[in-house]
Design a protein around this motif. Structure first.
Motif, PDB file in Angstrom:
ATOM      1  N   ALA A   1     -12.606  -0.316  -7.052  1.00  0.00           N
ATOM      2  CA  ALA A   1     -13.065  -1.443  -6.270  1.00  0.00           C
ATOM      3  C   ALA A   1     -14.502  -1.849  -6.630  1.00  0.00           C
ATOM      4  O   ALA A   1     -14.762  -3.049  -6.745  1.00  0.00           O
ATOM      5  N   PRO A   2     -15.416  -0.905  -6.837  1.00  0.00           N
ATOM      6  CA  PRO A   2     -16.778  -1.317  -7.204  1.00  0.00           C
ATOM      7  C   PRO A   2     -16.839  -2.084  -8.528  1.00  0.00           C
ATOM      8  O   PRO A   2     -17.599  -3.048  -8.656  1.00  0.00           O
ATOM      9  N   GLU A  37      -4.723  -2.770  -0.260  1.00  0.00           N
ATOM     10  CA  GLU A  37      -5.828  -1.849  -0.006  1.00  0.00           C
ATOM     11  C   GLU A  37      -7.013  -2.166  -0.920  1.00  0.00           C
ATOM     12  O   GLU A  37      -8.168  -2.163  -0.491  1.00  0.00           O
ATOM     13  N   LEU A  38      -6.719  -2.468  -2.168  1.00  0.00           N
ATOM     14  CA  LEU A  38      -7.767  -2.818  -3.116  1.00  0.00           C
ATOM     15  C   LEU A  38      -8.481  -4.099  -2.689  1.00  0.00           C
ATOM     16  O   LEU A  38      -9.710  -4.187  -2.735  1.00  0.00           O
ATOM     17  N   VAL A  39      -7.730  -5.097  -2.257  1.00  0.00           N
ATOM     18  CA  VAL A  39      -8.322  -6.345  -1.766  1.00  0.00           C
ATOM     19  C   VAL A  39      -9.259  -6.058  -0.602  1.00  0.00           C
ATOM     20  O   VAL A  39     -10.383  -6.563  -0.553  1.00  0.00           O
ATOM     21  N   THR A  40      -8.817  -5.237   0.324  1.00  0.00           N
ATOM     22  CA  THR A  40      -9.637  -4.892   1.487  1.00  0.00           C
ATOM     23  C   THR A  40     -10.927  -4.203   1.065  1.00  0.00           C
ATOM     24  O   THR A  40     -12.009  -4.533   1.565  1.00  0.00           O
ATOM     25  N   ARG A  41     -10.829  -3.280   0.128  1.00  0.00           N
ATOM     26  CA  ARG A  41     -12.023  -2.550  -0.337  1.00  0.00           C
ATOM     27  C   ARG A  41     -12.993  -3.460  -1.077  1.00  0.00           C
ATOM     28  O   ARG A  41     -14.207  -3.390  -0.873  1.00  0.00           O
ATOM     29  N   ALA A  44     -14.779  -5.744   1.390  1.00  0.00           N
ATOM     30  CA  ALA A  44     -15.807  -5.003   2.122  1.00  0.00           C
ATOM     31  C   ALA A  44     -17.057  -4.823   1.267  1.00  0.00           C
ATOM     32  O   ALA A  44     -18.180  -4.972   1.763  1.00  0.00           O
ATOM     33  N   LEU A  45     -16.876  -4.528  -0.008  1.00  0.00           N
ATOM     34  CA  LEU A  45     -18.024  -4.390  -0.904  1.00  0.00           C
ATOM     35  C   LEU A  45     -18.769  -5.704  -1.061  1.00  0.00           C
ATOM     36  O   LEU A  45     -20.003  -5.734  -1.032  1.00  0.00           O
ATOM     37  N   LEU A  46     -18.034  -6.804  -1.217  1.00  0.00           N
ATOM     38  CA  LEU A  46     -18.667  -8.109  -1.385  1.00  0.00           C
ATOM     39  C   LEU A  46     -19.390  -8.545  -0.113  1.00  0.00           C
ATOM     40  O   LEU A  46     -20.477  -9.113  -0.186  1.00  0.00           O
ATOM     41  N   GLU A  47     -18.799  -8.267   1.034  1.00  0.00           N
ATOM     42  CA  GLU A  47     -19.457  -8.614   2.291  1.00  0.00           C
ATOM     43  C   GLU A  47     -20.745  -7.825   2.463  1.00  0.00           C
ATOM     44  O   GLU A  47     -21.734  -8.346   2.966  1.00  0.00           O
ATOM     45  N   GLY A  48     -20.754  -6.586   2.002  1.00  0.00           N
ATOM     46  CA  GLY A  48     -21.956  -5.763   2.066  1.00  0.00           C
ATOM     47  C   GLY A  48     -23.057  -6.269   1.159  1.00  0.00           C
ATOM     48  O   GLY A  48     -24.233  -6.012   1.377  1.00  0.00           O
TER      49      GLY A  48
END
Length: 60
Positions: A1-2, A37-41, A44-48
């Motif tokens: 995901a990163p 699950e990958l989309v969700t992760r 979350a990273l992009l929102e952070g």
């Protein structure tokens, strides 16, 4: 995901591609739990990072 959240190319980001793939599979009535699950992760990273991972104008 990163890696997906950070990668980009001449046609957009890898996250944009992932989100488009997810939307197209949903449109076709297909479900992939690992992809979801990958989309969700990635989201979350992009929102952070303060990014939305949205498509740029002219890219779908």
């Amino acid at each position: 995901a990163p890696l997906i959240a950070a990668a980009s190319g001449p046609l957009g980001t890898n996250a944009q591609y992932l989100f488009s793939l997810d939307q197209e599979l949903m449109r076709l009535g297909m479900k992939d739990d690992c992809l979801n699950e990958l989309v969700t992760r990635v989201k979350a990273l992009l929102e952070g990072q303060g990014c939305e991972g949205q498509l740029r104008p002219g890219f779908a």
